[in-house]
Design a protein around this motif. Sequence first.
Motif, PDB file in Angstrom:
ATOM      1  N   ILE A  62       0.889  -1.104   0.019  1.00  0.00           N
ATOM      2  CA  ILE A  62      -0.141   0.053   0.065  1.00  0.00           C
ATOM      3  C   ILE A  62       0.805   1.201  -0.046  1.00  0.00           C
ATOM      4  O   ILE A  62       1.728   1.571   0.802  1.00  0.00           O
ATOM      5  CB  ILE A  62      -0.952   0.164   1.054  1.00  0.00           C
ATOM      6  CG1 ILE A  62      -1.492  -1.271   1.495  1.00  0.00           C
ATOM      7  CG2 ILE A  62      -1.999   1.231   1.121  1.00  0.00           C
ATOM      8  CD1 ILE A  62      -2.022  -1.599   2.767  1.00  0.00           C
ATOM      9  N   LEU A  63       0.753   1.947  -0.950  1.00  0.00           N
ATOM     10  CA  LEU A  63       1.398   3.238  -1.156  1.00  0.00           C
ATOM     11  C   LEU A  63       0.467   4.416  -1.161  1.00  0.00           C
ATOM     12  O   LEU A  63      -0.534   4.491  -1.777  1.00  0.00           O
ATOM     13  CB  LEU A  63       2.377   3.464  -2.472  1.00  0.00           C
ATOM     14  CG  LEU A  63       3.701   2.440  -2.460  1.00  0.00           C
ATOM     15  CD1 LEU A  63       4.138   2.406  -3.758  1.00  0.00           C
ATOM     16  CD2 LEU A  63       4.533   2.556  -1.283  1.00  0.00           C
ATOM     17  N   ASN A  64       0.550   5.613  -0.219  1.00  0.00           N
ATOM     18  CA  ASN A  64       0.046   6.608  -0.248  1.00  0.00           C
ATOM     19  C   ASN A  64       0.168   7.592  -1.499  1.00  0.00           C
ATOM     20  O   ASN A  64       1.260   7.447  -2.131  1.00  0.00           O
ATOM     21  CB  ASN A  64       0.163   7.469   0.880  1.00  0.00           C
ATOM     22  CG  ASN A  64      -0.599   6.675   2.314  1.00  0.00           C
ATOM     23  OD1 ASN A  64      -1.552   6.069   2.206  1.00  0.00           O
ATOM     24  ND2 ASN A  64       0.520   6.667   3.678  1.00  0.00           N
ATOM     25  N   ALA A  70       1.817   2.643   3.740  1.00  0.00           N
ATOM     26  CA  ALA A  70       0.902   2.099   4.760  1.00  0.00           C
ATOM     27  C   ALA A  70       1.021   0.915   5.264  1.00  0.00           C
ATOM     28  O   ALA A  70       1.276  -0.225   4.297  1.00  0.00           O
ATOM     29  CB  ALA A  70      -0.465   2.773   4.432  1.00  0.00           C
ATOM     30  N   GLY A  71       0.525   0.477   6.444  1.00  0.00           N
ATOM     31  CA  GLY A  71       0.689  -0.811   7.012  1.00  0.00           C
ATOM     32  C   GLY A  71      -0.751  -1.466   6.761  1.00  0.00           C
ATOM     33  O   GLY A  71      -0.926  -2.621   6.845  1.00  0.00           O
ATOM     34  N   ARG A  96      -2.228 -10.307   3.035  1.00  0.00           N
ATOM     35  CA  ARG A  96      -1.014 -10.284   3.888  1.00  0.00           C
ATOM     36  C   ARG A  96      -0.407  -8.671   3.777  1.00  0.00           C
ATOM     37  O   ARG A  96      -0.324  -8.419   2.473  1.00  0.00           O
ATOM     38  CB  ARG A  96       0.008 -11.058   3.730  1.00  0.00           C
ATOM     39  CG  ARG A  96       1.286 -10.814   4.602  1.00  0.00           C
ATOM     40  CD  ARG A  96       1.117 -11.009   6.067  1.00  0.00           C
ATOM     41  NE  ARG A  96       2.105 -10.874   6.909  1.00  0.00           N
ATOM     42  CZ  ARG A  96       3.064 -11.890   7.466  1.00  0.00           C
ATOM     43  NH1 ARG A  96       2.782 -13.072   7.072  1.00  0.00           N
ATOM     44  NH2 ARG A  96       4.117 -11.792   8.052  1.00  0.00           N
ATOM     45  N   THR A  97      -0.294  -7.788   4.711  1.00  0.00           N
ATOM     46  CA  THR A  97       0.481  -6.633   4.519  1.00  0.00           C
ATOM     47  C   THR A  97       1.627  -6.443   5.485  1.00  0.00           C
ATOM     48  O   THR A  97       1.638  -7.630   6.002  1.00  0.00           O
ATOM     49  CB  THR A  97      -0.712  -5.306   4.919  1.00  0.00           C
ATOM     50  OG1 THR A  97      -0.647  -5.375   6.229  1.00  0.00           O
ATOM     51  CG2 THR A  97      -2.049  -5.667   4.297  1.00  0.00           C
ATOM     52  N   ILE A  98       2.181  -5.379   5.204  1.00  0.00           N
ATOM     53  CA  ILE A  98       3.652  -5.386   6.229  1.00  0.00           C
ATOM     54  C   ILE A  98       3.001  -5.316   7.762  1.00  0.00           C
ATOM     55  O   ILE A  98       3.692  -5.412   8.686  1.00  0.00           O
ATOM     56  CB  ILE A  98       4.101  -4.122   6.097  1.00  0.00           C
ATOM     57  CG1 ILE A  98       3.469  -2.638   6.226  1.00  0.00           C
ATOM     58  CG2 ILE A  98       4.925  -4.069   4.763  1.00  0.00           C
ATOM     59  CD1 ILE A  98       4.302  -1.730   5.952  1.00  0.00           C
ATOM     60  N   ALA A  99       1.687  -5.218   7.977  1.00  0.00           N
ATOM     61  CA  ALA A  99       1.155  -5.153   9.396  1.00  0.00           C
ATOM     62  C   ALA A  99       0.476  -6.387   9.979  1.00  0.00           C
ATOM     63  O   ALA A  99       0.474  -6.633  11.065  1.00  0.00           O
ATOM     64  CB  ALA A  99       0.033  -4.120   9.452  1.00  0.00           C
ATOM     65  N   CYS A 150      -5.247   4.786  18.980  1.00  0.00           N
ATOM     66  CA  CYS A 150      -4.782   3.348  18.895  1.00  0.00           C
ATOM     67  C   CYS A 150      -4.060   2.993  17.525  1.00  0.00           C
ATOM     68  O   CYS A 150      -3.886   3.956  16.746  1.00  0.00           O
ATOM     69  CB  CYS A 150      -5.895   2.524  19.005  1.00  0.00           C
ATOM     70  SG  CYS A 150      -7.136   2.677  17.682  1.00  0.00           S
ATOM     71  N   SER A 151      -3.367   1.734  17.209  1.00  0.00           N
ATOM     72  CA  SER A 151      -3.136   1.352  16.152  1.00  0.00           C
ATOM     73  C   SER A 151      -3.823   0.124  15.368  1.00  0.00           C
ATOM     74  O   SER A 151      -4.122  -0.421  16.131  1.00  0.00           O
ATOM     75  CB  SER A 151      -1.595   1.025  16.308  1.00  0.00           C
ATOM     76  OG  SER A 151      -1.042   0.219  14.980  1.00  0.00           O
ATOM     77  N   MET A 152      -4.231   0.525  14.261  1.00  0.00           N
ATOM     78  CA  MET A 152      -4.755  -0.673  13.468  1.00  0.00           C
ATOM     79  C   MET A 152      -3.970  -1.255  12.209  1.00  0.00           C
ATOM     80  O   MET A 152      -4.229  -1.431  11.126  1.00  0.00           O
ATOM     81  CB  MET A 152      -6.204  -0.296  12.843  1.00  0.00           C
ATOM     82  CG  MET A 152      -7.121  -0.056  13.952  1.00  0.00           C
ATOM     83  SD  MET A 152      -7.488  -1.520  14.902  1.00  0.00           S
ATOM     84  CE  MET A 152      -7.804  -2.786  13.424  1.00  0.00           C
ATOM     85  N   GLY A 153      -2.723  -1.063  12.668  1.00  0.00           N
ATOM     86  CA  GLY A 153      -1.595  -1.147  11.595  1.00  0.00           C
ATOM     87  C   GLY A 153      -1.140   0.145  11.122  1.00  0.00           C
ATOM     88  O   GLY A 153       0.197   0.337  10.629  1.00  0.00           O
TER      89      GLY A 153
END
Length: 276
Positions: A62-64, A70-71, A96-99, A150-153
């Motif tokens: 994912i690229l912004n 992005a994760g 699968r993502t980097i997160a 919080c984090s969601m990735g």
Amino acid sequence: MIPFRKMHGLGNDFVVLDGRAAALPVTPARAAAVADRHFGIGCDQFIVMEPPPAGSDVFMRILNPDGSEAGACGNATRCIASLVAEERGADRVVVRTIAGELPVERLPGGLWRADMGPARLGWRDVPLAREVDTLHVPLALGPVSDAAACSMGNPHATFFVDDLDASDVATIGPKLEHDPVFPDRANIGFAQVLAPDHIRVVIWERGAGMTLACGSGACATIVNAVRRGLTARRATVSMPGGDLTMEWREADGHVLMTGPVATAFSGMLDLESYAA
């Protein structure tokens, strides 16, 4: 020339390239150029499908629009899962993502439910620049203050406001995205609780700006609303582009997101015509 698809979830739109068979000449600069709505195709995120690691069906990069990576992206997760599911005649796909791994399943009515994994609530997990109570981050600008993080990735901060229409998200959002408390910047959400099972939210996305919908932002919104005692664990999250059904599952802390996917058009892209 490389085939591409233009897809979206509730207007949160993506240029999708398939790089599973061979590596593509994608660079952050090229992704940013393609994402430009005047000189490129235009999108909120540039997505590349890559060969999956063990245990997954596809890797999603994912690229912004600013070229940063992005994760997580909830709406794109559903879109990519739908493509792979159609290829395989399957009703369940693991993206699968980097997160991490995100299982997605097909539901009746053209809907897809993604397990976006557990919400990460520690200050290091968000991450924040210093030890702070993530339920009440001392962050303020103009009329908003007291964010929940919080984090969601991806890192998220949510402000709960009485009147969303009176919130100048386009002005406040980019300033808060770059606040020193967020070493990796952050997605900034402005949420108005309409009922115990209904929240309205607008997200300023890190690296993308104002978008019609943000899946990971909807995840953060339900998590932070429940933590504040404002809603039930299952609620509709309404964004400018439409509604997602969200659930923060009590059993394991995972956040489930249900919504539609769509393909706007497809075409061919001369990626190497853009400066690397």
